[in-house]
Design an enzyme around this catalytic site. Structure first.
Site, PDB file in Angstrom:
ATOM      1  N   LYS A  24       0.848  -1.191   0.000  1.00 60.19           N
ATOM      2  CA  LYS A  24       0.000   0.000   0.000  1.00 60.19           C
ATOM      3  C   LYS A  24       0.883   1.242   0.000  1.00 60.19           C
ATOM      4  O   LYS A  24       1.742   1.409   0.863  1.00 60.19           O
ATOM      5  CB  LYS A  24      -0.903   0.005   1.239  1.00 60.19           C
ATOM      6  CG  LYS A  24      -1.839   1.209   1.282  1.00 60.19           C
ATOM      7  CD  LYS A  24      -2.862   1.068   2.380  1.00 60.19           C
ATOM      8  CE  LYS A  24      -2.434   1.637   3.708  1.00 60.19           C
ATOM      9  NZ  LYS A  24      -2.470   3.102   3.788  1.00 60.19           N
TER      10      LYS A  24
ATOM     11  N   ASP B  53      -3.377   4.326  -1.985  1.00 55.85           N
ATOM     12  CA  ASP B  53      -4.347   4.771  -0.976  1.00 55.85           C
ATOM     13  C   ASP B  53      -4.290   6.289  -0.828  1.00 55.85           C
ATOM     14  O   ASP B  53      -3.760   6.815   0.141  1.00 55.85           O
ATOM     15  CB  ASP B  53      -4.036   4.072   0.349  1.00 55.85           C
ATOM     16  CG  ASP B  53      -5.064   4.383   1.431  1.00 55.85           C
ATOM     17  OD1 ASP B  53      -6.184   4.791   1.086  1.00 55.85           O
ATOM     18  OD2 ASP B  53      -4.728   4.205   2.614  1.00 55.85           O
TER      19      ASP B  53
ATOM     20  N   LYS C  84      -7.168   8.155  -1.206  1.00 58.20           N
ATOM     21  CA  LYS C  84      -8.521   8.557  -0.741  1.00 58.20           C
ATOM     22  C   LYS C  84      -9.037   9.769  -1.498  1.00 58.20           C
ATOM     23  O   LYS C  84      -9.277  10.842  -0.927  1.00 58.20           O
ATOM     24  CB  LYS C  84      -8.510   8.821   0.766  1.00 58.20           C
ATOM     25  CG  LYS C  84      -8.110   7.611   1.592  1.00 58.20           C
ATOM     26  CD  LYS C  84      -8.241   7.874   3.075  1.00 58.20           C
ATOM     27  CE  LYS C  84      -7.869   6.675   3.913  1.00 58.20           C
ATOM     28  NZ  LYS C  84      -6.445   6.290   3.842  1.00 58.20           N
TER      29      LYS C  84
ATOM     30  N   ASP D 169     -13.408  14.527  -4.401  1.00 53.31           N
ATOM     31  CA  ASP D 169     -13.457  15.773  -5.174  1.00 53.31           C
ATOM     32  C   ASP D 169     -14.690  15.706  -6.067  1.00 53.31           C
ATOM     33  O   ASP D 169     -15.499  14.773  -5.939  1.00 53.31           O
ATOM     34  CB  ASP D 169     -12.152  15.909  -5.995  1.00 53.31           C
ATOM     35  CG  ASP D 169     -11.749  17.362  -6.197  1.00 53.31           C
ATOM     36  OD1 ASP D 169     -12.638  18.175  -6.533  1.00 53.31           O
ATOM     37  OD2 ASP D 169     -10.567  17.686  -6.043  1.00 53.31           O
TER      38      ASP D 169
ATOM     39  N   THR E 133     -11.540   5.657  10.969  1.00 54.54           N
ATOM     40  CA  THR E 133     -11.602   5.079  12.319  1.00 54.54           C
ATOM     41  C   THR E 133     -11.058   6.044  13.374  1.00 54.54           C
ATOM     42  O   THR E 133     -11.191   5.804  14.563  1.00 54.54           O
ATOM     43  CB  THR E 133     -10.820   3.749  12.387  1.00 54.54           C
ATOM     44  OG1 THR E 133      -9.559   3.938  11.763  1.00 54.54           O
ATOM     45  CG2 THR E 133     -11.565   2.636  11.711  1.00 54.54           C
TER      46      THR E 133
ATOM     47  N   ARG F  43       3.081  -1.387  10.656  1.00 58.25           N
ATOM     48  CA  ARG F  43       4.177  -1.487  11.630  1.00 58.25           C
ATOM     49  C   ARG F  43       4.529  -2.898  12.079  1.00 58.25           C
ATOM     50  O   ARG F  43       5.723  -3.181  12.243  1.00 58.25           O
ATOM     51  CB  ARG F  43       3.873  -0.556  12.823  1.00 58.25           C
ATOM     52  CG  ARG F  43       4.051   0.898  12.434  1.00 58.25           C
ATOM     53  CD  ARG F  43       3.354   1.850  13.368  1.00 58.25           C
ATOM     54  NE  ARG F  43       1.903   1.794  13.179  1.00 58.25           N
ATOM     55  CZ  ARG F  43       1.030   2.596  13.788  1.00 58.25           C
ATOM     56  NH1 ARG F  43       1.481   3.510  14.636  1.00 58.25           N
ATOM     57  NH2 ARG F  43      -0.257   2.489  13.569  1.00 58.25           N
TER      58      ARG F  43
HETATM   59  O1  C5P Z   1       1.013   0.319  11.054  1.00 57.50           O
HETATM   60  P1  C5P Z   1      -0.426  -0.114  10.931  1.00 57.50           P
HETATM   61  O2  C5P Z   1      -0.598  -1.601  10.723  1.00 57.50           O
HETATM   62  O3  C5P Z   1      -1.290   0.432  12.044  1.00 57.50           O
HETATM   63  O4  C5P Z   1      -0.887   0.586   9.566  1.00 57.50           O
HETATM   64  C1  C5P Z   1      -2.203   0.564   9.123  1.00 57.50           C
HETATM   65  C2  C5P Z   1      -2.300   1.273   7.807  1.00 57.50           C
HETATM   66  O5  C5P Z   1      -3.678   1.351   7.461  1.00 57.50           O
HETATM   67  C3  C5P Z   1      -1.805   2.719   7.827  1.00 57.50           C
HETATM   68  O6  C5P Z   1      -1.320   3.013   6.508  1.00 57.50           O
HETATM   69  C4  C5P Z   1      -3.047   3.520   8.118  1.00 57.50           C
HETATM   70  O7  C5P Z   1      -2.984   4.820   7.577  1.00 57.50           O
HETATM   71  C5  C5P Z   1      -4.102   2.697   7.387  1.00 57.50           C
HETATM   72  N1  C5P Z   1      -5.448   2.862   7.921  1.00 57.50           N
HETATM   73  C6  C5P Z   1      -5.804   2.598   9.219  1.00 57.50           C
HETATM   74  N2  C5P Z   1      -7.094   2.760   9.639  1.00 57.50           N
HETATM   75  C7  C5P Z   1      -8.011   3.176   8.778  1.00 57.50           C
HETATM   76  C8  C5P Z   1      -7.680   3.438   7.453  1.00 57.50           C
HETATM   77  C9  C5P Z   1      -6.379   3.268   7.043  1.00 57.50           C
HETATM   78  O8  C5P Z   1      -4.972   2.188  10.003  1.00 57.50           O
HETATM   79  N3  C5P Z   1      -9.252   3.298   9.185  1.00 57.50           N
END
Ligand code: C5P
Length: 236
Positions: free
Chosen positions: A32, A59, A61, A64, A123, A214
């Site tokens: 992503k 991603d 998003k 517009d 979220t 992460r």
């Molecule tokens: O590091 P981690 O596993 O928390 O990363 C989750 C990824 O998903 C990040 O790129 C974050 O921006 C994205 N994301 C999220 N929650 C959402 C939408 C996208 O954690 N509701």
């Protein structure tokens, strides 16, 4: 089963992203590219990932007017991404324009259309914050409303929290692809994620794709971390 792991390359440079992708290609299902990496490294990071034959989820998003979103989606098709996101809050005409543009731009160059995914309620937003912007404050109800609108607009997929999967699955066609971030295994740090499921729980609940950042890219050995997650899915 397809490999459902999509690694969020939330790193600031193209060089770092590429290093991770080279280590992880073959172990995960795709990568992503979000706004941080894209703003730093530009479309060339997407091209480089595609040269490694990695699937790319762009991603950004988009949100517009329909004409602008349609053109942005056509540009993403030119970049040969496999998934991209639009905000469902942009409305029915915007989502329909995004899907139509994905189909038409792909047909013109003889490629499969990328999956246009709708993002419902971020979220990070709670009920008070939804009220502040004049939106239905019940998060669950607002998610359902936007999920239904996305389906009516012709989208074939949604991004949702793992804890929303079960409810969304009840109200959308079974072919709708669900992509879920907020994935943490039993031993993983939660970081800033509050409502999580483990990779195998999310798949069992009905998710098609898992966005994991992460727990993989910040692990001492990202490849081993990704392999463990992939194994946890085949043995679950
Ligand atoms: O590091 P981690 O596993 O928390 O990363 C989750 C990824 O998903 C990040 O790129 C974050 O921006 C994205 N994301 C999220 N929650 C959402 C939408 C996208 O954690 N509701």
């Amino acid at each position: 089963m397809q490999n459902p792991i999509l690694v969020a390359l939330d790193v600031p440079t193209g060089a770092e992203a590429l290093r991770l992708a080279q280590q992880l290609a073959g172990v995960v299902g795709g990568f992503k590219v979000g706004s941080e990496l894209f703003t730093h490294a530009g479309p060339s990071i997407v091209r480089q990932l595609r040269e490694l034959s990695c699937a790319v989820f762009l991603d950004l998003k988009f949100h517009d007017i329909p004409n602008t979103v349609a053109k942005a989606v056509a540009a993403a098709v030119q970049l040969d991404v496999q998934m991209l996101t639009v905000h469902t809050g942009g409305g029915r005409a915007m989502m329909a324009a995004a899907e139509q543009s994905a189909q038409e731009a792909s047909r013109k160059i003889g490629r499969p259309a990328p999956l246009v995914l709708g993002v419902t309620v971020l979220t990070s937003l709670n009920s008070n914050e939804l009220s502040e912007v004049g939106v239905e404050p019940n998060v669950g109800r607002q998610v359902e409303r936007l999920a239904e609108l996305a389906v009516k607009s012709g989208l074939r997929g949604l991004v949702c929290s793992p804890l929303e999967i079960a409810r969304i699955r009840e109200i959308v066609p079974s072919t709708l692809q669900l992509v879920t971030p907020g994935i943490r295994g039993p031993g993983d740090k939660l970081d800033d994620q509050k409502r999580t499921l483990s990779p195998s729980e999310a798949i069992k609940a009905g998710s098609d794709w898992l966005v994991i950042g992460r727990p993989i890219y910040a692990a001492p050995d990202p490849k081993t971390a990704a392999q463990r997650i992939a194994e946890s899915l085949t043995t679950a």
